[in-house]
Design an enzyme around this catalytic site. Structure first.
Site, PDB file in Angstrom:
ATOM      1  N   TYR A   2      10.920   2.914  -4.231  1.00  0.00           N
ATOM      2  CA  TYR A   2      11.719   2.249  -5.338  1.00  0.00           C
ATOM      3  C   TYR A   2      12.340   3.619  -6.078  1.00  0.00           C
ATOM      4  O   TYR A   2      11.589   4.404  -6.591  1.00  0.00           O
ATOM      5  CB  TYR A   2      10.691   1.645  -6.353  1.00  0.00           C
ATOM      6  CG  TYR A   2      10.203   0.192  -5.883  1.00  0.00           C
ATOM      7  CD1 TYR A   2      11.303  -0.698  -5.483  1.00  0.00           C
ATOM      8  CD2 TYR A   2       8.893  -0.212  -6.019  1.00  0.00           C
ATOM      9  CE1 TYR A   2      10.867  -1.849  -5.048  1.00  0.00           C
ATOM     10  CE2 TYR A   2       8.704  -1.321  -5.572  1.00  0.00           C
ATOM     11  CZ  TYR A   2       9.397  -2.178  -5.237  1.00  0.00           C
ATOM     12  OH  TYR A   2       9.023  -3.497  -4.819  1.00  0.00           O
ATOM     13  N   HIS A  42      12.056 -10.257   0.738  1.00  0.00           N
ATOM     14  CA  HIS A  42      10.642  -9.788  -0.144  1.00  0.00           C
ATOM     15  C   HIS A  42       9.538 -10.820  -0.006  1.00  0.00           C
ATOM     16  O   HIS A  42       9.020 -10.936  -1.046  1.00  0.00           O
ATOM     17  CB  HIS A  42      11.252  -9.302  -1.363  1.00  0.00           C
ATOM     18  CG  HIS A  42      10.381  -8.022  -2.062  1.00  0.00           C
ATOM     19  ND1 HIS A  42      11.254  -6.913  -2.461  1.00  0.00           N
ATOM     20  CD2 HIS A  42       9.268  -8.022  -2.423  1.00  0.00           C
ATOM     21  CE1 HIS A  42      10.398  -6.132  -3.062  1.00  0.00           C
ATOM     22  NE2 HIS A  42       9.192  -6.819  -3.059  1.00  0.00           N
ATOM     23  N   ASP A  52      16.462  -4.869  -2.620  1.00  0.00           N
ATOM     24  CA  ASP A  52      16.490  -5.986  -3.318  1.00  0.00           C
ATOM     25  C   ASP A  52      15.666  -6.143  -4.552  1.00  0.00           C
ATOM     26  O   ASP A  52      15.326  -7.503  -4.942  1.00  0.00           O
ATOM     27  CB  ASP A  52      16.065  -6.931  -2.451  1.00  0.00           C
ATOM     28  CG  ASP A  52      14.765  -7.104  -1.689  1.00  0.00           C
ATOM     29  OD1 ASP A  52      13.890  -5.968  -2.166  1.00  0.00           O
ATOM     30  OD2 ASP A  52      13.961  -7.598  -0.766  1.00  0.00           O
TER      31      ASP A  52
HETATM   32  C1  LIG Z   1       1.573  -8.433  -3.067  1.00  0.00           C
HETATM   33  C2  LIG Z   1       2.908  -7.864  -2.433  1.00  0.00           C
HETATM   34  C3  LIG Z   1       3.215  -6.966  -2.950  1.00  0.00           C
HETATM   35  C4  LIG Z   1       4.808  -6.256  -2.289  1.00  0.00           C
HETATM   36  N1  LIG Z   1       5.100  -5.048  -2.831  1.00  0.00           N
HETATM   37  C5  LIG Z   1       6.119  -4.672  -2.233  1.00  0.00           C
HETATM   38  C6  LIG Z   1       6.646  -3.264  -2.618  1.00  0.00           C
HETATM   39  O1  LIG Z   1       6.181  -2.624  -3.344  1.00  0.00           O
HETATM   40  N2  LIG Z   1       7.944  -2.957  -2.066  1.00  0.00           N
HETATM   41  C7  LIG Z   1       8.633  -3.755  -1.226  1.00  0.00           C
HETATM   42  O2  LIG Z   1       9.667  -3.284  -0.628  1.00  0.00           O
HETATM   43  N3  LIG Z   1       8.159  -4.750  -0.880  1.00  0.00           N
HETATM   44  C8  LIG Z   1       6.906  -5.180  -1.334  1.00  0.00           C
HETATM   45  N4  LIG Z   1       6.542  -6.657  -1.021  1.00  0.00           N
HETATM   46  C9  LIG Z   1       7.196  -7.366   0.101  1.00  0.00           C
HETATM   47  C10 LIG Z   1       6.723  -7.054   1.370  1.00  0.00           C
HETATM   48  O3  LIG Z   1       7.177  -5.507   1.775  1.00  0.00           O
HETATM   49  C11 LIG Z   1       7.375  -8.026   2.481  1.00  0.00           C
HETATM   50  O4  LIG Z   1       9.068  -7.834   2.444  1.00  0.00           O
HETATM   51  C12 LIG Z   1       7.035  -9.607   2.396  1.00  0.00           C
HETATM   52  O5  LIG Z   1       5.577  -9.413   1.909  1.00  0.00           O
HETATM   53  C13 LIG Z   1       7.171 -10.218   3.825  1.00  0.00           C
HETATM   54  O6  LIG Z   1       6.937 -11.607   3.817  1.00  0.00           O
HETATM   55  P1  LIG Z   1       5.529 -12.173   3.908  1.00  0.00           P
HETATM   56  O7  LIG Z   1       4.572 -11.780   2.916  1.00  0.00           O
HETATM   57  O8  LIG Z   1       5.770 -13.484   3.961  1.00  0.00           O
HETATM   58  O9  LIG Z   1       5.081 -11.433   5.264  1.00  0.00           O
HETATM   59  C14 LIG Z   1       5.339  -7.089  -1.476  1.00  0.00           C
HETATM   60  C15 LIG Z   1       4.755  -8.395  -0.991  1.00  0.00           C
HETATM   61  C16 LIG Z   1       3.467  -8.641  -1.388  1.00  0.00           C
HETATM   62  C17 LIG Z   1       2.896  -9.999  -0.876  1.00  0.00           C
END
Ligand SMILES: Cc1cc2nc3c(=O)[nH]c(=O)nc-3n(C[C@H](O)[C@H](O)[C@H](O)COP(=O)(O)O)c2cc1C
Length: 343
Positions: free
Chosen positions: A134, A235, A161
């Protein structure tokens, strides 16, 4: 490998995790933004794609090994970056790093990891790690980049995003304040621009992946700006609601970049058949987010490892059923995509 009879697919892990976690933590992991339309659409779109099996072929043991930016992985599934993993298991990111390495795949480490990037490299024991970024300031980003260069990370994954903080209504209702409870625009601003991408390109020789781009327009720009891969993502439906699902956006991005960049996708991957569908549409590999939190909640590193191995088993099974000997020879002819998608 955990092989309890009540944990035979990822949805079983989901239910078990929900039982194990306090409601506010469960909602934090499970929730999406606003009406959660994109969250549901991610699943609905995968489910709407049908398979067109080919029979009477000798597929042997289907080949599922591949590479991500040159790093060898044993299956085309990796760990998406996600923060606050210690909320669901005390070992958090360290456990996930061990599990990913054991399954022979990439973990994208969240920039917010409480475990140091060097300790995660030790936990992974040579398994491929990438760092998610980030971008808040050039000083902070440069410090992180130097740290992971030193620790042997293989790539940088810039999350694009999140121009401002995620605001998930479930968290608001539960009073679940993250980032130390500070909710000021300044502390939560991650605004990254193409100029910053150019700056980062000059800062390091590590490959750069842009996560969260979903349009052909941005994909063309990514090529022009000399990045190495695009990670199509919504995301997990946690940021902007009312978008297309990731799997719907994938073909346009793949078309735009051709063979020039690798393309990955995540959001809603829960079955081996989802992996197969994404690969047939041109993804090099797919990420999972929530499923590894479920694995962590159920059984720490062993839970995450078992979850990944379930996906490997299902992928191999669906390849056998559809007559596919290798993930390297898949194409969209394997799929029936609904015209207009019908949502
Ligand atoms: C609890 C949680 C925290 C997340 N934190 C981040 C993050 O810090 N940075 C990021 O790029 N994506 C983050 N994501 C998104 C994930 O990288 C990913 O794009 C997403 O979980 C994919 O979808 P799915 O949960 O349906 O597999 C987060 C997702 C979850 C569930």
């Amino acid at each position: 490998v955990i092989s309890r009879r009540d944990l035979i697919n990822l949805f079983d892990y989901e239910r078990a995790a929900q039982r194990a976690l306090p409601k506010h933590v469960w909602d934090f992991v499970a929730g999406g933004s606003m009406d959660e339309v994109t969250l549901r659409r991610n699943r609905a779109a995968f489910e709407a794609i049908a398979l067109r099996p080919r029979y009477l072929r000798d597929v042997g043991v289907p080949e599922v090994k591949t590479t991500m930016l040159g790093a060898e992985i044993t299956m085309p599934v990796f760990i998406s970056p996600a923060g606050l993993q210690t909320q669901v298991h005390p070992e958090g990111e360290l456990a996930t790093a061990r599990a990913a390495a054991r399954s022979g795949t990439v973990m994208v480490v969240p920039s917010s990891s409480p475990a140091s990037y060097a300790d995660l490299a030790i936990a992974a024991g040579g398994g491929p790690l990438w760092l998610q970024l980030y971008h808040r300031s050039r000083e902070e980003t440069e410090r992180r980049v130097r740290e992971v260069e030193e620790a042997g990370y293989k790539a940088l994954c810039v999350t694009c995003d999140v121009p401002t903080a995620s605001f998930k209504e479930r968290d608001a209702r539960n009073g679940f304040a993250i980032f130390g409870g500070v909710r000021t625009p300044a502390s939560l601003s991650f605004l990254v621009t193409w100029e910053d991408v150019d700056w980062l390109r000059d800062l390091t020789t590590l490959p750069i992946v842009l996560k969260g781009l979903n349009t052909a327009e941005d994909a063309h720009l990514a090529v022009e700006h000399g990045v190495d891969a695009i990670f199509v993502s919504t995301h997990g439906g946690r940021l902007l609601d009312m978008t297309l699902s990731s799997i719907e956006s994938l073909p346009a991005v793949v078309d735009a970049v051709g063979e020039r960049l690798e393309v990955y996708v995540d959001s809603g991957v829960r079955r081996g058949s989802d992996v197969l569908k994404a690969l047939a549409l041109g993804a090099q590999a797919v990420g999972v987010g929530r499923p590894f939190f479920w694995g962590l909640a159920v059984g720490g590193a062993a839970g995450v490892h078992s979850m990944l191995e379930l996906l490997r088993t299902e992928l191999t099974l669906v390849m056998t059923y559809t007559g596919q000997a290798s993930i390297h020879s898949l194409d969209a002819g394997l799929l029936h995509i609904p015209s207009g998608w019908g949502f």
